[in-house]
Design an enzyme around this catalytic site. Structure first.
Site, PDB file in Angstrom:
ATOM      1  N   GLU A 352      68.521  38.643  26.214  1.00  0.00           N
ATOM      2  CA  GLU A 352      68.499  40.084  26.511  1.00  0.00           C
ATOM      3  C   GLU A 352      69.902  40.616  26.251  1.00  0.00           C
ATOM      4  OE1 GLU A 352      67.126  43.412  26.796  1.00  0.00           O
ATOM      5  OE2 GLU A 352      65.639  42.045  27.653  1.00  0.00           O
ATOM      6  N   ASP A 384      73.810  39.474  22.047  1.00  0.00           N
ATOM      7  CA  ASP A 384      73.109  40.088  20.929  1.00  0.00           C
ATOM      8  C   ASP A 384      72.249  39.032  20.250  1.00  0.00           C
ATOM      9  OD1 ASP A 384      72.842  42.293  18.796  1.00  0.00           O
ATOM     10  OD2 ASP A 384      73.554  40.585  17.639  1.00  0.00           O
ATOM     11  N   ASP A 402      60.475  40.560  20.482  1.00  0.00           N
ATOM     12  CA  ASP A 402      59.839  41.732  21.096  1.00  0.00           C
ATOM     13  C   ASP A 402      60.869  42.858  21.150  1.00  0.00           C
ATOM     14  OD1 ASP A 402      58.106  43.426  22.321  1.00  0.00           O
ATOM     15  OD2 ASP A 402      58.223  42.495  24.293  1.00  0.00           O
ATOM     16  N   ASP A 405      60.683  49.331  17.625  1.00  0.00           N
ATOM     17  CA  ASP A 405      60.610  49.613  16.191  1.00  0.00           C
ATOM     18  C   ASP A 405      62.008  49.851  15.613  1.00  0.00           C
ATOM     19  OD1 ASP A 405      57.908  49.409  16.283  1.00  0.00           O
ATOM     20  OD2 ASP A 405      57.479  51.375  15.449  1.00  0.00           O
TER      21      ASP A 405
END
Length: 832
Positions: A352, A384, A402, A405
């Site tokens: 994360e 990252d 996940d 977009d």
């Protein structure tokens, strides 16, 4: 009567240690840099982190500063009171910058935008140019005013005051960028930073007034006390500014989504985090982009978000027959992680990006998500995702991405060929990569079809087998072990049932719903066939046959299809076409038939950049042939100003290219933008200093031409070297090389300005008018460079094309100067 009080002693010590004019110029640079960074960060949040806006923000800043410098030169000729004008402009900046920040926060209220929709390209440009104008006009005028004050102090008649002001302002820019990155961004909000900076400038203005007037001792004491009173006032109002900051955020979210309640905001180096609530649903935004939504702990029933998370997790996990080691990039906080560990996995590395987001989310996520984070099989890594892949040593059976977009260049990094290559290297021989993106039924719409086909074709260049599936959300399953992944609902349901999973809101029957055969055939036909004709990016996909062949038949027959148009359907870090298509897609959703502000950019051709060099070359040629009174002088003046214009154009284009590159490599510009610009300004300050200090005869066209050629060669080097730098596996080495390139781009720009100013001064005279004209022309060049680079060139042609464009611009300037045929010195006397 001499000084005898502590205030007098302090003032005398200050005057001995720091020149008032140098201090004022440094503060101009600091305030300019902080104002630019604050406006950039606020607008990036309002524009949802859309990097197209970066060029528009810089362009608006530059054009208005250029206009301000020109107005400053006019005012100073008419009033001849530079100190009075400077003091008045500083007072104006004190009011304008905080007010501008407030207006930026409530910007959506001035536009008729549906909740959650994006600004159009025109809306972004209009917002930037209107709201940033007052502050930029004042700061631009201050450059000319301080140049005049410094020239009067030195009792000079040349452009030496301009050169010193240019160096000092650049040094202040560098200082402001560094202070912001390492100190202010961590401790002060935007309003506090703005007020602190402007009060420092007010102090510098008071200091200059002490130097500039032969006033009484009482006046000096009063002004020094005023300085300390201003600083004390700035500290005293900080609690009020924090309240103003929170009020501005609440107003911002009321305009963004009136139905939601703003619960809290958090400051992170990756962007401002906002937590908003609608009934029992919590949504988390970062830099204006939705990161995830979840039903709160008080929710009685499973929410739609949890069902979507369960579908994503269980559809992904059964694509591998026996997933023991799993890497999950993003999505864990929305419930995906809790569903993954229901499978018989041995270890899950959950990456994360932002630890502040994780901490902010914990009070609002479900109990099972909190339990998943505490599971001993889960290793939570705050990093990252791209950098994690570069440094990871473990191999995985399954990598699940996940991510939202690719609506920004940062998010686009998880859909590029480079990312897929890095992920493939971390998979076991039979490993599987899972990714996905929002879609429409049968991929209706040119933008969404272009984007989703580009993701497929890009992934297909890296993996031997890729299977797309879905309707409103397209899944991409990729592997180099063909028998591992499947779209057969019987096989996937069997794998799921064998693992004896008890998932609320999901069962083995869902695979039959998700993998309806006719819908699978249509989606696969569009994605596999689209992007292979010369006009596919403009025309959209062809009509789907009434009875498409089976997915297996389409797979086997794909080799017989025409090759993919890579320029428009292969998404890479340095040619982020996927992110451009996503912006087109969201523009279509918000504006329907009116959404043409981005589509026309797809018609841009690489050879169009040659038009940049044709008009100036033709102009100089005509002027040399023409007869007339000024025929010998005017071409030279034109050539000098064109060199100034192209230097501003190319250095800004290079700076935009480097910013995008940093974004592609490191993934966060929100905190580091001050450091990046600071490195550029450090090089600029050093270049201007070296030119002023060591070049005896600055008004030399030959030397100016050589500098143009040097800038062009540097741009070519950056275009060729930058993509190779990004491919290195050592992040610290990449950052060092990137910093050197950024510093070098600033260095050559800094060398150019004093030379150009001296050449134009030798031709035209009038030091202040020369300063305003040269400074303004350079800023106008930078304005055009910023717009073309970020809005046109980078999204469609790529980052390397942006650097080549800069090379063509300065190469043209070199040729124009050469055509003037005046390589001798333009003035006989020595200029310093």
């Amino acid at each position: 009567m001499g000084y005898n009080g502590p205030a007098d002693t302090m003032l005398a010590a200050l005057k001995r240690s720091v020149s008032p004019h140098l201090l004022a110029v440094l503060m101009l640079g600091v305030v300019s840099q902080l104002g630019q960074v604050l406006f950039l960060r606020e607008l990036l949040m309002v524009f949802h982190g859309n990097e197209l806006s970066i060029g528009l923000i810089f362009a608006a800043w530059l054009v208005w500063v250029g206009v301000g410098s020109h107005l400053g030169s006019i005012l100073i000729e008419r009033s001849n009171r530079p100190l009075f004008l400077f003091s008045g402009s500083v007072a104006g900046v004190l009011l304008v910058i905080p007010l501008t920040i407030l207006l930026l926060r409530i910007l959506r209220g001035f536009f008729d935008l549906p909740p959650g929709s994006y600004f159009s390209l025109f809306d972004m440009a209009l917002s930037c140019f209107l709201l940033m104008a007052p502050a930029c006009l004042l700061l631009g005028a201050q450059f000319v005013l301080l140049s005049r004050l410094w020239r009067e102090k030195d009792m000079a008649m040349d452009t030496s005051g301009t050169g010193k002001t240019y160096v000092g302002e650049a040094a202040g820019n560098m200082l402001g960028g560094l202070i912001f990155t390492f100190v202010l961004v961590h401790y002060l909000n935007a309003f506090q930073t703005a007020v602190l900076a402007v009060f420092l400038m007010l102090g510098a203005a008071v200091y200059v007034n002490c130097e500039g007037h032969s006033a009484s001792e009482d006046r000096y004491k009063f002004q020094l006390l005023l300085l300390f009173a201003l600083i004390g006032f700035s500290i005293a109002v900080y609690p009020l500014l924090e309240s103003l900051n929170q009020l501005a955020y609440r107003l911002q979210w009321e305009f963004y989504s009136p139905q939601h309640e703003l619960v809290d905001t958090y400051q992170s180096k990756h962007g401002t985090i906002a937590v908003i609530k609608l009934e029992d649903q919590y949504s988390f935004f970062q830099s204006g982009n939705l990161v995830f939504s979840t039903a709160g702990p008080e929710a009685a029933l499973v929410g739609m978000e949890e069902q979507e998370a369960a579908e994503f997790a269980h559809f992904s996990m059964v694509q591998h027959e026996n997933p023991r080691r799993v890497l999950l990039i993003g999505g864990g906080l929305r419930g995906v992680l809790a569903e993954i560990i229901k499978h018989p996995v041995e270890a899950v590395d959950y990456v994360e990006l932002d630890e502040v987001l994780t901490a902010a989310a914990k009070p609002y996520v479900s109990e099972k998500t909190l339990a998943a984070l505490a599971d001993p099989r889960v290793n939570l890594v705050h990093a990252d995702g791209r950098l994690f892949l570069k440094t990871a040593e473990e191999k995985y059976d399954l990598i699940v991405v996940d991510a939202p977009d690719p609506a920004t260049a940062v998010l686009n990094r998880y859909y590029t060929r480079e990312f897929f290559t890095e992920a493939e290297a971390l998979l076991n021989y039979d490993g599987v990569l899972v990714s996905g993106a929002i879609s429409t039924p049968d991929l209706r719409g040119r933008a969404v079809a272009n984007r989703n086909a580009a993701i497929y074709h890009t992934m297909n260049q890296v993996f031997s087998r890729v299977l797309p599936a879905g309707e409103h959300f397209i899944y991409y399953f990729a592997t180099n072990s063909p028998g591992q992944i499947s779209l057969n609902p019987l096989i996937l349901a069997e794998r799921y049932s064998e693992r004896d999973i008890d998932a609320e809101g999901f069962s083995a029957r869902h695979y039959h719903v998700l993998l309806e055969d006719s819908q699978l055939r249509r989606i696969n036909w569009v994605i596999r066939n689209h992007g292979r004709s010369s006009e596919a990016h403009l025309d959209g996909p062809e009509a789907v046959p009434l009875m498409p062949s089976s997915v297996k038949e389409q797979e086997s027959g794909e080799k017989e299809l025409p090759p993919v148009r890579e320029h428009y359907f292969i998404n890479t870090d340095f040619k982020p076409i996927g992110y451009f298509y996503t912006l087109m897609f969201w523009d279509d959703l918000a504006r329907g038939d009116r959404a043409e502000s981005l589509g026309w950019l797809l018609r841009v051709k690489p050879w169009w950049v040659l038009f940049l060099s044709i008009p100036p070359l033709f102009t100089v040629l005509v002027l040399r042939i023409a007869k007339g009174r000024h025929s010998k002088l005017f071409p030279v003046a034109f050539a000098v100003l064109f060199a100034v214009f192209t230097t501003g154009f190319s250095t800004m284009a290079l700076q935009i290219a480097l910013l995008f590159s940093f974004q592609s490599i490191y993934g966060f510009i929100y905190e580091m933008v001050g450091l990046i610009v600071g490195l550029f300004m450090c090089g600029l300050a050093l270049g201007a200093y070296l030119a002023n200090r060591y070049v005896n005869y600055k008004a030399d066209i030959k030397l100016l031409a050589i500098v143009q050629l040097g800038i062009a060669l540097l741009a070519v080097f950056i275009a060729l070297f930058l993509p190779r730098t990004a491919a290195l596996q050592f992040p610290h080495l990449v950052f060092s090389l990137f910093s050197m390139l950024t510093f070098g781009a600033g260095l050559v720009n800094g060398v150019d300005f004093p030379l150009s100013a001296a050449c134009y001064m030798a031709l035209k005279g009038q030091p202040e008018k020369t300063a305003g004209t040269v400074y303004g022309v350079e800023l106008f060049g930078a304005f055009f460079g910023a717009v073309l680079a970020s809005v046109v060139v980078i999204p469609v042609l790529g980052i390397a094309a942006c650097a080549f464009l800069a090379a063509i611009a300065n190469g043209s300037a070199f040729v124009v100067l050469f055509m003037c045929g005046r390589f001798e010195s333009l003035c006989l006397k020595k200029t310093n």
